[in-house]
Design a protein around this motif. Structure first.
Motif, PDB file in Angstrom:
ATOM      1  N   LEU A 182      19.463   0.095  26.655  1.00 27.70           N
ATOM      2  CA  LEU A 182      20.742   0.573  26.139  1.00 27.70           C
ATOM      3  C   LEU A 182      21.181   1.830  26.887  1.00 27.70           C
ATOM      4  N   ARG A 183      20.224   2.709  27.195  1.00 27.51           N
ATOM      5  CA  ARG A 183      20.556   3.933  27.905  1.00 27.51           C
ATOM      6  C   ARG A 183      20.857   3.671  29.376  1.00 27.51           C
ATOM      7  N   GLN A 184      20.098   2.765  29.993  1.00 26.82           N
ATOM      8  CA  GLN A 184      20.267   2.469  31.415  1.00 26.82           C
ATOM      9  C   GLN A 184      19.985   0.988  31.653  1.00 26.82           C
ATOM     10  N   PRO A 185      21.007   0.140  31.550  1.00 24.37           N
ATOM     11  CA  PRO A 185      20.785  -1.302  31.730  1.00 24.37           C
ATOM     12  C   PRO A 185      20.220  -1.608  33.119  1.00 24.37           C
ATOM     13  N   PRO A 186      19.306  -2.558  33.216  1.00 25.20           N
ATOM     14  CA  PRO A 186      18.735  -2.904  34.522  1.00 25.20           C
ATOM     15  C   PRO A 186      19.736  -3.652  35.395  1.00 25.20           C
ATOM     16  N   ALA A 187      19.402  -3.779  36.662  1.00 26.57           N
ATOM     17  CA  ALA A 187      20.270  -4.499  37.593  1.00 26.57           C
ATOM     18  C   ALA A 187      20.221  -6.004  37.376  1.00 26.57           C
ATOM     19  N   PHE A 188      19.165  -6.490  36.715  1.00 32.05           N
ATOM     20  CA  PHE A 188      19.077  -7.919  36.419  1.00 32.05           C
ATOM     21  C   PHE A 188      19.638  -8.180  35.015  1.00 32.05           C
ATOM     22  N   VAL A 189      20.134  -9.400  34.806  1.00 33.10           N
ATOM     23  CA  VAL A 189      20.839  -9.702  33.555  1.00 33.10           C
ATOM     24  C   VAL A 189      19.900 -10.135  32.440  1.00 33.10           C
ATOM     25  N   ARG A 190      18.691 -10.541  32.788  1.00 37.48           N
ATOM     26  CA  ARG A 190      17.715 -10.921  31.762  1.00 37.48           C
ATOM     27  C   ARG A 190      16.341 -11.022  32.399  1.00 37.48           C
ATOM     28  N   THR A 191      15.330 -10.943  31.545  1.00 35.68           N
ATOM     29  CA  THR A 191      13.945 -11.112  31.987  1.00 35.68           C
ATOM     30  C   THR A 191      13.326 -12.288  31.263  1.00 35.68           C
ATOM     31  N   ARG A 192      12.611 -13.096  32.000  1.00 33.29           N
ATOM     32  CA  ARG A 192      11.838 -14.195  31.423  1.00 33.29           C
ATOM     33  C   ARG A 192      10.375 -13.944  31.787  1.00 33.29           C
ATOM     34  N   ALA A 193       9.640 -13.381  30.853  1.00 36.57           N
ATOM     35  CA  ALA A 193       8.216 -13.083  31.035  1.00 36.57           C
ATOM     36  C   ALA A 193       7.512 -13.548  29.777  1.00 36.57           C
ATOM     37  N   PRO A 194       7.063 -14.797  29.737  1.00 36.55           N
ATOM     38  CA  PRO A 194       6.644 -15.412  28.471  1.00 36.55           C
ATOM     39  C   PRO A 194       5.351 -14.897  27.874  1.00 36.55           C
ATOM     40  N   LEU A 195       4.511 -14.222  28.666  1.00 39.17           N
ATOM     41  CA  LEU A 195       3.201 -13.791  28.173  1.00 39.17           C
ATOM     42  C   LEU A 195       3.035 -12.286  28.330  1.00 39.17           C
ATOM     43  N   ARG A 196       2.097 -11.740  27.572  1.00 42.48           N
ATOM     44  CA  ARG A 196       1.764 -10.331  27.703  1.00 42.48           C
ATOM     45  C   ARG A 196       0.507 -10.200  28.570  1.00 42.48           C
ATOM     46  N   TYR A 197       0.489  -9.147  29.367  1.00 42.79           N
ATOM     47  CA  TYR A 197      -0.638  -8.927  30.276  1.00 42.79           C
ATOM     48  C   TYR A 197      -1.801  -8.331  29.485  1.00 42.79           C
ATOM     49  N   SER A 198      -2.586  -9.180  28.875  1.00 45.55           N
ATOM     50  CA  SER A 198      -3.751  -8.765  28.108  1.00 45.55           C
ATOM     51  C   SER A 198      -4.678  -9.960  27.942  1.00 45.55           C
ATOM     52  N   ASP A 199      -5.907  -9.671  27.509  1.00 48.49           N
ATOM     53  CA  ASP A 199      -6.867 -10.709  27.136  1.00 48.49           C
ATOM     54  C   ASP A 199      -7.035 -11.758  28.231  1.00 48.49           C
ATOM     55  N   GLU A 204      25.472 -12.514  42.664  1.00 54.24           N
ATOM     56  CA  GLU A 204      26.348 -12.017  41.603  1.00 54.24           C
ATOM     57  C   GLU A 204      25.571 -11.728  40.321  1.00 54.24           C
ATOM     58  N   GLU A 205      24.532 -12.512  40.058  1.00 52.03           N
ATOM     59  CA  GLU A 205      23.661 -12.289  38.907  1.00 52.03           C
ATOM     60  C   GLU A 205      22.214 -12.512  39.326  1.00 52.03           C
ATOM     61  N   VAL A 206      21.342 -11.696  38.777  1.00 46.83           N
ATOM     62  CA  VAL A 206      19.920 -11.774  39.100  1.00 46.83           C
ATOM     63  C   VAL A 206      19.132 -11.796  37.799  1.00 46.83           C
ATOM     64  N   GLU A 207      18.153 -12.685  37.731  1.00 48.94           N
ATOM     65  CA  GLU A 207      17.192 -12.693  36.628  1.00 48.94           C
ATOM     66  C   GLU A 207      15.834 -12.262  37.157  1.00 48.94           C
ATOM     67  N   ALA A 208      15.032 -11.642  36.286  1.00 54.78           N
ATOM     68  CA  ALA A 208      13.665 -11.260  36.623  1.00 54.78           C
ATOM     69  C   ALA A 208      12.708 -12.207  35.915  1.00 54.78           C
ATOM     70  N   TRP A 209      11.878 -12.911  36.693  1.00 52.84           N
ATOM     71  CA  TRP A 209      10.882 -13.820  36.139  1.00 52.84           C
ATOM     72  C   TRP A 209       9.489 -13.296  36.470  1.00 52.84           C
ATOM     73  N   ALA A 210       8.612 -13.365  35.500  1.00 51.76           N
ATOM     74  CA  ALA A 210       7.213 -13.009  35.715  1.00 51.76           C
ATOM     75  C   ALA A 210       6.371 -13.815  34.748  1.00 51.76           C
ATOM     76  N   VAL A 211       5.142 -14.066  35.129  1.00 50.25           N
ATOM     77  CA  VAL A 211       4.247 -14.773  34.212  1.00 50.25           C
ATOM     78  C   VAL A 211       3.965 -13.901  32.990  1.00 50.25           C
ATOM     79  N   ALA A 212       3.756 -12.606  33.229  1.00 49.08           N
ATOM     80  CA  ALA A 212       3.333 -11.726  32.140  1.00 49.08           C
ATOM     81  C   ALA A 212       4.008 -10.367  32.245  1.00 49.08           C
ATOM     82  N   ARG A 213       4.108  -9.705  31.086  1.00 44.37           N
ATOM     83  CA  ARG A 213       4.708  -8.371  30.974  1.00 44.37           C
ATOM     84  C   ARG A 213       3.678  -7.432  30.382  1.00 44.37           C
ATOM     85  N   THR A 214       3.525  -6.260  30.995  1.00 39.21           N
ATOM     86  CA  THR A 214       2.589  -5.277  30.498  1.00 39.21           C
ATOM     87  C   THR A 214       3.219  -4.479  29.349  1.00 39.21           C
ATOM     88  N   PRO A 215       2.606  -4.430  28.174  1.00 37.61           N
ATOM     89  CA  PRO A 215       3.139  -3.575  27.103  1.00 37.61           C
ATOM     90  C   PRO A 215       3.186  -2.127  27.549  1.00 37.61           C
TER      91      PRO A 215
END
Length: 238
Positions: free
Chosen positions: A69-86, A223-234
């Motif tokens: 909300l304070r600083q929107p990223p340059a990509f329009v959405r993130t698809r990172a379905p898992l958390r980087y743990s375990d 014109e639009e960029v999405e960020a995809w990753a397998v996992a996102r670090t909390p």
């Protein structure tokens, strides 16, 4: 030596344990490298901020996080379905540092399973997060390129490459603002880009690397960029 041993172990496991879960060695689901119990028990990244993928408390489901909300990223959405743990952190380490094809195959299958038909139909090209040439030579393996090359073929879209201009030092210990400053202007695309581009990495930490690459893609015609990753670090585990 450890990489060669890891590859040998993977080959032996594939021959000796066909149809077995990659996590517990129980019988796997048909055409899947996991069993139902392990699949359901994985650290899924739900709920998460729709813009940056930052894991959120249940009460914030579907809401944009304060940082975006304070600083929107340059990509329009993130698809990172898992958390980087375990189990996912274990798989990523085997894939990235031991070049394990079995681990990479499982991670790619998890990403494909989690992406909706709408998501996979969206990009007109995939761009892997590039390693600096010196680091790629030293490691001998580029995990984002490996994932993106296979996913691009399956989606039927071109794989386009960027160039990392600086061999930046480790980002460990830096906060979100410091990471962005460290990577500002750090990438350049080698080709002009179509309108919709998805970036791909194995793990998204603060999003600073994908932010810098997204800006390079926008400068190259996307014109639009999405960020995809397998996992996102909390955030609390960075």
């Amino acid at each position: 030596m450890s990489t060669r041993i890891g590859l040998l172990v993977d080959r032996v496991l594939r021959r000796a344990l066909p149809g077995r879960c990659a996590f517990c060695l129980a019988p796997a689901l048909a055409e899947r490298p996991w069993c139902q119990a392990c699949f359901e028990g994985l650290p899924w990244n739900l709920p998460a901020c729709p813009l940056c993928g930052e894991p959120q408390p249940e009460a914030w489901r579907g809401r944009t996080c304060g940082a975006c909300l304070r600083q929107p990223p340059a990509f329009v959405r993130t698809r990172a379905p898992l958390r980087y743990s375990d189990e996912i952190a274990w798989l990523v380490r085997r894939f990235k540092f031991q070049a394990s094809p079995r681990a990479g195959t499982v991670l790619l299958a998890l990403l494909e399973t989690a992406l909706s038909e709408e998501a996979t139909a969206w990009p007109e090209a995939l761009v892997p997060v590039p390693l600096h040439a010196r680091r790629a030579r030293g490691r001998g393996f580029d995990q984002a390129e490996w994932l993106a090359a296979r996913l691009a073929r399956r989606l039927g879209v071109p794989l386009l490459r960027g160039r990392r201009l600086h061999d930046t030092p480790s980002q460990r210990g830096l906060d979100r603002h410091e990471r962005r400053s460290n990577l500002r202007g750090g990438f350049r695309m080698q080709d002009s880009l179509p309108a919709r581009v998805a970036l791909l990495d194995d793990v998204m930490t603060t999003g600073a690397t994908l932010e810098a690459l997204a800006r390079a893609c926008l400068a190259a015609g996307a014109e639009e960029v999405e960020a995809w990753a397998v996992a996102r670090t909390p955030l609390g585990e960075i």
